[in-house]
Design an enzyme around this catalytic site. Structure first.
Site, PDB file in Angstrom:
ATOM      1  N   SER A 111       0.830  -1.202   0.000  1.00 52.50           N
ATOM      2  CA  SER A 111       0.000   0.000   0.000  1.00 52.50           C
ATOM      3  C   SER A 111       0.866   1.253   0.000  1.00 52.50           C
ATOM      4  O   SER A 111       1.655   1.448  -0.904  1.00 52.50           O
ATOM      5  CB  SER A 111      -0.962  -0.048   1.188  1.00 52.50           C
ATOM      6  OG  SER A 111      -2.016   0.862   1.010  1.00 52.50           O
ATOM      7  N   ASP A 126      -1.099   1.199  -4.551  1.00 55.06           N
ATOM      8  CA  ASP A 126      -2.070   0.160  -4.935  1.00 55.06           C
ATOM      9  C   ASP A 126      -3.446   0.736  -5.269  1.00 55.06           C
ATOM     10  O   ASP A 126      -4.405   0.012  -5.490  1.00 55.06           O
ATOM     11  CB  ASP A 126      -2.173  -0.930  -3.869  1.00 55.06           C
ATOM     12  CG  ASP A 126      -2.843  -0.470  -2.596  1.00 55.06           C
ATOM     13  OD1 ASP A 126      -2.660   0.702  -2.227  1.00 55.06           O
ATOM     14  OD2 ASP A 126      -3.540  -1.280  -1.952  1.00 55.06           O
TER      15      ASP A 126
END
Length: 460
Positions: free
Chosen positions: A106, A252
């Site tokens: 992330s 992401d």
């Protein structure tokens, strides 16, 4: 850095020692555990899993390890290659797969990677399921397939097309209204997969795209968390290009931050607020965010005679409450939009399409739209404690101290005062209490945090 094994997956830094970092052996072990857990759960061996990855440097290596391990268990793999978290989430049910794995850390820096685990709905596995996977990883009770039963492997290159078409087909996305505005938009995708997906979506919506860091090579040019201190370049470029707005996503693509036409940040908290304003204006229903998100979402919901509910922090908790309340919109104040008419996962792409529809229909500039929402300011502090202090008992004392106020204890202690709030949470990884505050000015928010630190110390 330590290997972080949580209910939602496993993450760590690449290299180093086994069980201390995210090494090849750790990747194989945890992939084996998840695959084995799915096989036991579904009582069959030949499952199909969808995998996809962000563009970080270690992605191809981790992808190879995950793919080979799943095949070694007899599981068939559909590999989307460079993808986004929401795209993988959408493709799992689209392909009738049994689950999925997203390879992404992330917003963490480039040395990190992680395995995020999805069920057959394309949603993150529950805490209970995650605990079972971790237990399997510890026991290493794996049974790999014999040579004639190895899993098959295939690739797909149409996942972004499918994801974007599903967004364009949504009744609440008005592509024609957006096209009529001919928006000029700067995109900072931090050299990850948002650099492929976001421009493709914008071009399909008739926008002119100026790309900043859209080469998916994993060389993050700045800290990939979309916070104000990391976004100076896009703010300048929006002004220079005389663009209508700027769009920033994390590696992401599940967090969305916006920049107005003057190069000022819209505010990560206000991405969800603006989208909710548009949706609740057109459809009555509940809005959900977590306890640490801005009060502005509650204000907008009440303005549309809709209900607002707050969950414990964490996407799984937000989704659970959204389903319970049949929410129209939900998400987290870090720029995470969850639109259940598409899927139950944070999705920057659908967030972009809904925001642009709202912007087009309101016929306002981004700064004018922002000015229609109440302005709150957040403070984040922490107080370090010695390990022997009972944090839970301390939070219980704080609850008693403020028992005459509006209090929630579903995740630490949140105290809602008339004009501001404070949320006290115990850290899961270190002996600290995190202190989140929100008020009508930054000074007031910071002052409230300091007052809470004094109060906590007086109770120790």
């Amino acid at each position: 850095m330590p290997l972080i094994k949580s209910i939602s997956g496993i993450r760590g830094t690449i290299g180093g020692k086994v069980d201390e970092n995210l090494t090849p052996l750790d990747v194989v072990k945890f992939t084996s555990a998840f695959g084995t857990w799915l096989q036991k759960n579904k009582n069959k061996k030949d499952l199909t899993l969808v995998i996809g990855r962000d563009a970080r440097i270690s992605g191809a290596m981790v992808n190879s390890l995950v793919t080979a391990t799943l095949q070694g268990l007899g599981i068939h793999v559909v590999d989307l290659g460079l993808s986004t978290t929401p795209t993988v989430e959408i493709m799992v049910p689209k392909l009738n797969a049994d689950g999925g794995i997203i390879l992404t850390a992330s917003h963490n820096p480039k040395q990190w990677n992680a395995l995020k685990l999805l069920n057959e709905k394309g949603e993150f596995i529950t805490g209970e399921n995650g605990a079972e996977v971790l237990a399997l990883a510890e026991s290493q009770d794996f049974d790999y397939a014999e040579v004639d039963d190895l899993g098959k492997y295939e690739t797909r290159d149409d996942a972004f097309d499918i994801h974007i078409q599903q967004i364009l087909d949504l009744p609440m996305v008005d592509a024609e209204a957006i096209k009529s505005k001919k928006f000029k938009i700067v995109v900072d995708a931090v050299n990850s997969t948002g650099g492929i997906a976001i421009p493709q979506l914008l071009e399909d919506l008739g926008c002119e795209v100026v790309k900043l860091y859209c080469e998916p090579n994993g060389q993050f040019p700045h800290n990939p968390e979309p916070l104000k201190e990391h976004l100076g370049e896009i703010c300048e470029l929006v002004k220079k290009e005389k663009a209508d707005l700027g769009i920033v996503v994390d590696p992401d693509v599940d967090r969305l931050a916006l920049v107005d036409e003057n190069g000022e940040l819209f505010g990560e908290e206000y991405t969800l607020v603006a989208v909710a304003d548009y949706l609740l204006k057109n459809k009555k229903g509940a809005a959900v965010s977590n306890l640490s998100s801005s009060r502005a979402l509650r204000d907008v919901a009440l303005n549309h005679n809709s209900e607002y509910f707050a969950s414990a922090v964490g996407e799984v908790n937000v989704v659970t409450l959204m389903k319970e309340k049949n929410a129209v919109i939900g998400g987290e104040g870090n720029g995470g939009i969850i639109y259940p008419d598409l899927h139950f996962g944070r999705d920057s792409l659908v967030g972009v399409a809904l925001f642009l529809t709202h912007l087009a229909k309101e016929n306002k500039t981004v700064s004018e739209l922002r000015a229609t929402y109440p302005s709150y300011f957040m403070g984040k502090k922490k107080i370090e404690l010695t390990p022997e202090i009972d944090v839970d008992a301390l939070l219980t004392k704080m609850e008693k101290e403020y028992q005459t106020e509006d209090i929630s204890t579903i995740d630490g202690v949140k105290i809602d005062f008339e004009n501001n709030w404070v949320h006290l949470r115990k850290s899961n990884t270190e002996p600290i209490i995190r202190i989140y505050t929100e008020a009508f000015s930054q000074e007031e928010a910071d002052e409230l945090g300091d007052q809470m630190i004094v109060k906590i110390k007086s109770l120790i």
